[in-house]
Design a protein around this motif. Structure first.
Motif, PDB file in Angstrom:
ATOM      1  N   SER A 165     -18.762  -7.861  -3.833  1.00  0.00           N
ATOM      2  CA  SER A 165     -17.799  -8.039  -4.914  1.00  0.00           C
ATOM      3  C   SER A 165     -18.427  -7.853  -6.287  1.00  0.00           C
ATOM      4  N   GLY A 166     -19.684  -8.281  -6.497  1.00  0.00           N
ATOM      5  CA  GLY A 166     -20.351  -8.074  -7.781  1.00  0.00           C
ATOM      6  C   GLY A 166     -20.547  -6.596  -8.074  1.00  0.00           C
ATOM      7  N   LYS A 167     -20.969  -5.854  -7.064  1.00  0.00           N
ATOM      8  CA  LYS A 167     -21.168  -4.410  -7.230  1.00  0.00           C
ATOM      9  C   LYS A 167     -19.831  -3.720  -7.495  1.00  0.00           C
ATOM     10  N   ALA A 170     -31.030   2.681 -11.297  1.00  0.00           N
ATOM     11  CA  ALA A 170     -31.645   2.296 -12.572  1.00  0.00           C
ATOM     12  C   ALA A 170     -31.610   0.785 -12.750  1.00  0.00           C
ATOM     13  N   ARG A 171     -30.485   0.175 -12.402  1.00  0.00           N
ATOM     14  CA  ARG A 171     -30.328  -1.274 -12.534  1.00  0.00           C
ATOM     15  C   ARG A 171     -31.368  -2.010 -11.690  1.00  0.00           C
ATOM     16  N   LYS A 172     -31.548  -1.567 -10.448  1.00  0.00           N
ATOM     17  CA  LYS A 172     -32.538  -2.195  -9.565  1.00  0.00           C
ATOM     18  C   LYS A 172     -33.950  -1.997 -10.099  1.00  0.00           C
ATOM     19  N   ASP A 173     -34.255  -0.796 -10.586  1.00  0.00           N
ATOM     20  CA  ASP A 173     -35.587  -0.521 -11.139  1.00  0.00           C
ATOM     21  C   ASP A 173     -35.880  -1.418 -12.338  1.00  0.00           C
ATOM     22  N   VAL A 174     -34.907  -1.563 -13.235  1.00  0.00           N
ATOM     23  CA  VAL A 174     -35.097  -2.387 -14.429  1.00  0.00           C
ATOM     24  C   VAL A 174     -35.248  -3.847 -14.038  1.00  0.00           C
ATOM     25  N   ILE A 178     -35.008 -10.200 -17.253  1.00  0.00           N
ATOM     26  CA  ILE A 178     -33.639  -9.735 -17.498  1.00  0.00           C
ATOM     27  C   ILE A 178     -32.810 -10.097 -16.272  1.00  0.00           C
ATOM     28  N   SER A 179     -31.801 -10.911 -16.466  1.00  0.00           N
ATOM     29  CA  SER A 179     -30.982 -11.369 -15.338  1.00  0.00           C
ATOM     30  C   SER A 179     -30.030 -10.267 -14.875  1.00  0.00           C
ATOM     31  N   SER A 180     -29.594 -10.399 -13.629  1.00  0.00           N
ATOM     32  CA  SER A 180     -28.626  -9.433 -13.103  1.00  0.00           C
ATOM     33  C   SER A 180     -27.309  -9.535 -13.871  1.00  0.00           C
ATOM     34  N   GLU A 181     -26.983 -10.739 -14.366  1.00  0.00           N
ATOM     35  CA  GLU A 181     -25.773 -10.911 -15.158  1.00  0.00           C
ATOM     36  C   GLU A 181     -25.855 -10.125 -16.464  1.00  0.00           C
ATOM     37  N   GLN A 182     -27.043 -10.130 -17.098  1.00  0.00           N
ATOM     38  CA  GLN A 182     -27.223  -9.347 -18.330  1.00  0.00           C
ATOM     39  C   GLN A 182     -27.036  -7.863 -18.045  1.00  0.00           C
ATOM     40  N   LEU A 183     -27.630  -7.391 -16.951  1.00  0.00           N
ATOM     41  CA  LEU A 183     -27.527  -5.975 -16.601  1.00  0.00           C
ATOM     42  C   LEU A 183     -26.079  -5.594 -16.275  1.00  0.00           C
ATOM     43  N   ASP A 184     -25.381  -6.474 -15.554  1.00  0.00           N
ATOM     44  CA  ASP A 184     -23.977  -6.210 -15.236  1.00  0.00           C
ATOM     45  C   ASP A 184     -23.135  -6.134 -16.508  1.00  0.00           C
ATOM     46  N   ALA A 185     -23.424  -7.035 -17.444  1.00  0.00           N
ATOM     47  CA  ALA A 185     -22.631  -7.095 -18.676  1.00  0.00           C
ATOM     48  C   ALA A 185     -22.783  -5.834 -19.525  1.00  0.00           C
ATOM     49  N   VAL A 186     -23.965  -5.223 -19.506  1.00  0.00           N
ATOM     50  CA  VAL A 186     -24.195  -4.054 -20.361  1.00  0.00           C
ATOM     51  C   VAL A 186     -24.003  -2.727 -19.635  1.00  0.00           C
ATOM     52  N   ALA A 187     -23.784  -2.745 -18.314  1.00  0.00           N
ATOM     53  CA  ALA A 187     -23.688  -1.500 -17.539  1.00  0.00           C
ATOM     54  C   ALA A 187     -22.650  -0.525 -18.099  1.00  0.00           C
ATOM     55  N   PRO A 188     -21.418  -0.962 -18.427  1.00  0.00           N
ATOM     56  CA  PRO A 188     -20.461   0.005 -18.984  1.00  0.00           C
ATOM     57  C   PRO A 188     -20.931   0.585 -20.316  1.00  0.00           C
ATOM     58  N   GLN A 189     -21.548  -0.230 -21.174  1.00  0.00           N
ATOM     59  CA  GLN A 189     -22.058   0.265 -22.462  1.00  0.00           C
ATOM     60  C   GLN A 189     -23.175   1.279 -22.247  1.00  0.00           C
ATOM     61  N   PHE A 232     -30.648   0.624 -20.151  1.00  0.00           N
ATOM     62  CA  PHE A 232     -30.448  -0.735 -19.644  1.00  0.00           C
ATOM     63  C   PHE A 232     -31.359  -1.717 -20.379  1.00  0.00           C
ATOM     64  N   GLU A 233     -32.632  -1.350 -20.506  1.00  0.00           N
ATOM     65  CA  GLU A 233     -33.583  -2.226 -21.197  1.00  0.00           C
ATOM     66  C   GLU A 233     -33.174  -2.415 -22.652  1.00  0.00           C
ATOM     67  N   GLN A 234     -32.788  -1.321 -23.301  1.00  0.00           N
ATOM     68  CA  GLN A 234     -32.414  -1.393 -24.713  1.00  0.00           C
ATOM     69  C   GLN A 234     -31.203  -2.305 -24.911  1.00  0.00           C
ATOM     70  N   PHE A 235     -30.160  -2.125 -24.113  1.00  0.00           N
ATOM     71  CA  PHE A 235     -28.941  -2.912 -24.289  1.00  0.00           C
ATOM     72  C   PHE A 235     -29.123  -4.360 -23.830  1.00  0.00           C
ATOM     73  N   ALA A 236     -29.894  -4.577 -22.757  1.00  0.00           N
ATOM     74  CA  ALA A 236     -30.053  -5.933 -22.229  1.00  0.00           C
ATOM     75  C   ALA A 236     -30.993  -6.780 -23.088  1.00  0.00           C
TER      76      ALA A 236
END
Length: 196
Positions: free
Chosen positions: A28-30, A67-71, A78-89, A111-115
């Protein structure tokens, strides 16, 4: 000894509950992340007039997951929640920069820049070439472009696609359709001229 045994049984019970969660729980998160990304892509397309084809969307979603997994692996802070929040951006920035023919950043660096808010952006080549259909006359925008069997809303003439051979058909009213096969490459030019 009895306390140790009882605590071990409780821990084992918790682990079993977590491991036996239905796959839909983990998925569901994915799914929600990918839906948010697809919404971002659609909003970007609506704003720019550039359609990102289904095959390009699917490839981009796969690239985002990698990319998300690599970061996350390289930056455990960097939490998975942070990465999820910035993924669309991240995806919108990636598309926007490549559309402007600027050196785009890699998905992990975005991902790193936005998170983290860092300004580090490393250049890389876009993986989603632009395909332009030049329609003569361009108005009215009543023509419909079909790429590999997928028809797009009337008037769209610029598309983000994956590399490879694309079967294209353009129709306008009762005029004879314009049909062609275009080999799309990263370096282009990726265009088709149709007089309708």
């Amino acid at each position: 000894m009895a306390t140790f045994h009882r605590n071990s049984v409780i821990l084992l019970g918790v682990l079993l509950q977590v491991c036996l969660l239905p796959p839909s729980y983990a998925q569901s998160g994915k799914d929600s992340r990918q839906q948010a990304i697809l919404t971002g892509i659609q909003n970007w397309s609506d704003t720019t007039g550039v359609v990102v084809t289904k095959s390009a969307q699917n490839r981009l979603l796969g690239d985002v997951e990698i990319a998300r997994k690599d970061v996350q692996h390289a930056n455990p802070e960097i939490s998975s929640e942070q990465l999820d929040a910035v993924a669309p951006q991240v995806v919108v920035a990636f598309l926007d920069r490549s559309q402007q023919n600027r050196a785009t950043a890699s998905l992990p660096s975005l991902f790193e820049q936005f998170a983290t808010g860092s300004g580090l952006v490393l250049p890389s080549v876009t993986d989603y070439p632009t395909l332009v259909i030049n329609i003569k006359p361009p108005t009215p925008a009543d023509f419909v472009v079909t790429i590999d069997g997928t028809s797009f809303p009337a008037g769209n003439a610029t598309f983000r696609v994956t590399e490879g051979t694309k079967s294209i058909q353009v129709v306008r009213g009762d005029k004879a359709p314009c049909r062609a096969t275009v080999k799309v490459t990263k370096n282009g030019p990726n265009s088709l001229n149709c007089s309708l």
